[in-house]
Motif scaffolding. Structure first.
Motif, short mmCIF file in Angstrom:
data_model
loop_
_atom_site.label_atom_id
_atom_site.label_comp_id
_atom_site.label_asym_id
_atom_site.label_seq_id
_atom_site.Cartn_x
_atom_site.Cartn_y
_atom_site.Cartn_z
N ILE A 334 0.85 -1.19 0.00
CA ILE A 334 0.00 0.00 0.00
C ILE A 334 0.88 1.23 0.00
CG2 ILE A 334 -0.19 -0.03 2.52
CD1 ILE A 334 -2.96 1.24 2.20
N ASP A 335 0.47 2.22 -0.76
CA ASP A 335 1.21 3.48 -0.81
C ASP A 335 0.29 4.56 -1.35
OD1 ASP A 335 3.25 5.24 -0.49
OD2 ASP A 335 4.63 4.31 -1.91
N GLU A 336 0.76 5.79 -1.26
CA GLU A 336 -0.02 6.93 -1.75
C GLU A 336 0.85 7.77 -2.67
OE1 GLU A 336 0.77 10.19 -0.90
OE2 GLU A 336 2.36 9.70 0.53
N TYR A 359 -4.56 6.55 -2.94
CA TYR A 359 -4.07 5.38 -2.22
C TYR A 359 -4.44 4.13 -3.02
CZ TYR A 359 -3.10 8.01 2.06
OH TYR A 359 -2.59 8.89 2.98
N PRO A 379 -1.65 13.20 3.52
CA PRO A 379 -1.27 11.83 3.88
C PRO A 379 -1.07 11.68 5.38
CG PRO A 379 -0.02 12.59 1.98
CD PRO A 379 -0.77 13.78 2.49
N MET A 384 -4.76 6.68 5.71
CA MET A 384 -4.36 5.31 5.44
C MET A 384 -5.41 4.33 5.98
SD MET A 384 -1.82 3.39 4.18
CE MET A 384 -0.24 4.20 4.34
N ARG A 385 -5.96 4.63 7.13
CA ARG A 385 -6.99 3.79 7.72
C ARG A 385 -8.24 3.77 6.83
NH1 ARG A 385 -6.34 5.51 12.66
NH2 ARG A 385 -7.68 7.31 12.35
N VAL A 422 4.23 -1.25 4.03
CA VAL A 422 3.77 0.13 4.14
C VAL A 422 4.96 1.06 4.06
CG1 VAL A 422 1.80 -0.53 5.57
CG2 VAL A 422 3.92 0.16 6.66
N GLU A 426 3.31 7.51 6.51
CA GLU A 426 2.09 7.54 7.30
C GLU A 426 2.16 6.61 8.50
OE1 GLU A 426 2.06 6.94 4.04
OE2 GLU A 426 1.20 8.76 3.19
N SER A 432 1.16 1.86 13.54
CA SER A 432 0.85 0.92 12.47
C SER A 432 0.47 -0.45 13.00
CB SER A 432 2.04 0.81 11.52
OG SER A 432 3.18 0.37 12.24
#
Length: 751
Positions: A334-336, A359, A379, A384-385, A422, A426, A432
């Motif tokens: 996962i990334d943005e 995302y 971000p 992220m959640r 991850v 973030e 995390s």
């Protein structure tokens, strides 16, 4: 060096007959009405000083005073005298630069070494200045000295001009040369208060900080002097010293009360302080202390210790993207990224919203895009959640929420992974792991500033942006000129729903149509006719029991698992929720029964830290984790005003309270200042009275007898008969029926 100085003294000592009006380091200034003066066909535009005189040839060499020092110009002394007599030039007094006023002995060691070395380089030139002034730039002594010392001719000139400019003072060579020889160091002028604005200032818009000036510094020294004075009555803390200093130095006016008011209030005067933006705060005073005293501050107050910096025990794990992944769901990434497309508002036509953040979650084994999420927020762990919830929730509910329900047949419902890679942007160690712990997902961190640990998610960004990059006029390029220009914003076309549908088409194409030629299918999959398409790989793996995905959760369970993770401190007086802008305490009967809130025995910790989950939009309830069990806790009745409110609403409510009490802060400060002033006045008056009456020394036994005597002479409150008219004196009693005398009703036997 001695030859240079002796030569200079001899030159100053030579008798000048015809040239007496012109001497070394005389200064000349242009007349007020003239901008340019010509002397010996040389143009003079600025103030000049005489740095060398050749009597035999009748020449004087003038150097500029302002700006970068330049090579002196040669003029006829006769012409220079004529310009002075004709009032074209004004002759000033002997010029002395700032560097020439500094004694050599006052230089530090580095400056002394620098000055001696520079003088040694130009010593031969100083002893024979005619060879310098009567030669060109490229020829003569300058070139020879530059070659001998492996320096440029410009450097030699800078040394020499700085030396001549300062009156041939050795100390001047210890300072800057060239453009720095006569430069003025700018003095820092404070134009706005230092430090962060207070919360009250942000809410009310009224500046509460003062720009510190020299008067404030003197007042700070006065406060410290009060503390260092010692003895009885001296302030013992910095705060007390500050409180004592304020009414003395920052009183706007002092009102002396008359005898009646002084008798009623017990004070002799009332002090009105200056507004907050006209008096320094305690934190500005403390900052000055830290900057002035440094390490000596600890010895001065001996109670404050410097705050030590906290270092995290874990600095993030190193990712391992190339681990042997053998099935879908074993590892997600996962990334943005900023999506380079200017977007318009869905609610206000034509309103530009800038570029959203995208995302994406991708399965490492099959390269399947599990889901994506668009947001205009920065971000963060919060976004992220939301992205994880959006990508793992029920497909139908998700697609309906973004206006893409017609794409339901093309999506496969994916469950949580065993591991998710991850970014450190973030996620961090404290946020995390608890976020995904309840899902049974392990978190792997990538190395800082490196995308090699998440290569598959990084590559999909290019895939999703590829179409818009070539077709949309509102796509912002990656080059700096394209980003600085607002051409993409001027041509913005899509809103968020339209952009969602466009991304949906890209993802559906990638998942169901795009062939991954670099993927290595298993033999059984090839025999079964599986294509190297992500959706086909996932379907075949699930059907053949090769999936590593965790069980799919209901949306309610998934949301509860992704609620923000926090910490509570279980204390004797309540359960404190940490990390909030407000002080929030909760009550939990189940936690109380465990004994965690009992009074700790000697040596035990007074509080215990537990993890919890809470809803940011409603903090009236939290769920505390203790021994693998969740206990529901309710907010204490003192904080019921925050029920059903999110962080912003709670801050606005607190801001309203601050606005309501704004005037009270000034009144409190005035009252506090008056309290200190009147207390000192009372002590001073008592000292004068004791001097007049004298003091009777007594032993401890005599003191006890004196107390008994004093107590017998003083009437106790219950011994004083109340006055019948005391109530009527305070209240007229016209409309107060409680003040009427009680009427007795005769008893009648009604049997």
């Amino acid at each position: 060096m001695s030859n240079v100085l002796s030569s200079q003294l001899e030159q100053n000592a030579k008798p000048v007959t015809l040239l007496a009006p012109i001497k070394l380091y005389d200064s000349f200034f242009l007349a007020d009405e003239q901008d340019t003066v010509y002397v010996s066909q040389r143009e003079l535009k600025e103030p000049m000083i005489v740095v060398h005189i050749n009597e035999k040839r009748g020449h004087a060499f003038l150097m500029n005073i302002r700006g970068t020092l330049k090579k002196p110009i040669r003029v006829e002394i006769v012409d220079l005298i004529d310009a002075v007599e004709s009032s074209e030039l004004q002759k000033g007094e002997t010029f002395q630069s700032t560097q020439s006023k500094t004694p050599y002995d006052q230089l530090n060691d580095n400056q002394k070494v620098k000055a001696s070395l520079r003088l040694k380089i130009i010593e031969s030139l100083v002893n024979d200045l005619d060879s310098v002034f009567y030669s060109s730039y490229r020829d003569g002594a300058i070139t020879k000295v530059a070659n001998e010392n492996n320096l440029t001719k410009a450097t030699i000139y800078r040394y020499l001009w700085a030396y001549l400019y300062s009156g041939m003072k050795l100390a001047a060579l210890g300072f800057g040369v060239g453009e720095y020889a006569n430069s003025v160091q700018p003095v820092r002028v404070l134009t706005k208060p230092q430090g962060r604005p207070s919360k009250r200032s942000k809410v009310t818009g009224i500046e509460t900080r003062k720009i510190i000036d020299s008067t404030d510094i003197e007042n700070f020294k006065f406060a410290i002097a009060l503390m260092e004075k010692g003895g009885k009555g001296a302030p013992r803390t910095f705060k007390a010293a500050y409180d004592r200093m304020v009414p003395k130095k920052y009183a706007e006016k002092t009102v002396l009360l008359d005898n009646r008011q002084a008798y009623i209030s017990g004070n002799e005067k009332k002090i009105h302080l200056k507004p907050e933006n006209e008096r320094p705060s305690f934190w500005q005073f403390k900052y000055w202390l830290e900057q002035t005293h440094g390490d000596g501050l600890v010895a001065l107050r001996n109670k404050i210790v410097p705050h030590s910096k906290r270092h995290s025990d874990l600095n993030g794990r190193v990712g391992n993207a190339y681990v042997n992944v053998i099935g879908p769901g074993q590892r997600y990434e996962i990334d943005e990224t900023p999506y380079d497309e200017e977007v318009l508002s869905e609610y206000i036509p034509g309103l530009s919203l800038g570029k959203p953040t995208l995302y994406v979650i991708r399965d490492v084994y099959s390269r399947y895009i599990v889901g994506f999420y668009l947001t205009f927020g920065n971000p963060s762990v919060f976004e992220m959640r939301n992205a994880i919830y959006q990508c793992l929730r029920d497909r139908k509910a998700w697609l309906e929420s973004i206006g893409c329900a017609d794409y339901l047949p093309y999506w496969i419902q994916m469950g949580p992974p065993e591991t998710i890679a991850v970014d450190n942007a973030e996620f961090n160690n404290t946020l995390s792991e608890p976020l995904l712990k309840s899902l049974g997902v392990r978190v792997d961190f990538g190395k800082p500033r490196s995308g090699n640990d998440k290569p598959f998610i990084e590559s999909v960004f290019t895939t999703l942006k590829r179409t818009k990059e070539n077709t949309s006029p509102s796509h912002s390029g990656e080059s700096k000129p394209e980003q600085r220009s607002n051409e993409a914003r001027k041509h913005a076309l899509l809103n968020r729903t339209q952009l969602y549908r466009d991304l949906m088409r890209e993802c559906v194409h990638h998942n169901t149509k795009a062939i991954n030629e670099h993927f290595h299918l298993e033999r059984e999959a090839i025999l079964d006719g599986v294509k190297r398409i992500p959706a086909d790989i996932v379907t075949w793996s699930v059907n053949n029991m090769k999936s590593r995905m965790l069980p799919i959760l209901d949306d309610r369970e998934l949301r509860l698992a992704l609620l923000p993770h926090g910490e509570v401190s279980v204390r004797q007086k309540g359960i404190y929720l940490k990390g909030q802008s407000q002080e929030l305490f909760y009550n939990c009967p189940a936690i109380r029964l465990t004994g965690l809130q009992d009074r700790p025995h000697k040596g035990a910790s007074r509080s215990k830290i537990l993890s919890c989950r809470y809803d940011p939009n409603d903090i009236s309830r939290i769920w505390i984790n203790y021994k693998d069990e969740q206990y529901e806790a309710f907010i204490d009745q003192k904080y019921h005003r925050y029920e059903g409110m999110n962080q912003i609403e709670r801050d606005e409510l607190d801001a309203l309270l601050i606005l309501n009490e704004e005037e009270a802060h000034q009144e409190e400060a005035n009252s506090k200042a008056s309290l200190f002033a009147n207390s000192e006045a009372a002590v001073k008056q008592a000292k004068q009275q004791i001097k007049q009456s004298g003091r009777i020394s007594s032993t401890a036994q005599k003191v006890r007898e004196n107390r008994k005597l004093e107590n017998s002479l003083t009437d106790a409150p219950l011994e004083i008969e109340p006055n019948d008219t005391s109530l009527s004196d305070l209240d007229s009693g016209d409309n107060n029926k409680n003040n009427d005398s009680t009427k007795k009703t005769p008893w009648v036997d009604r049997r």
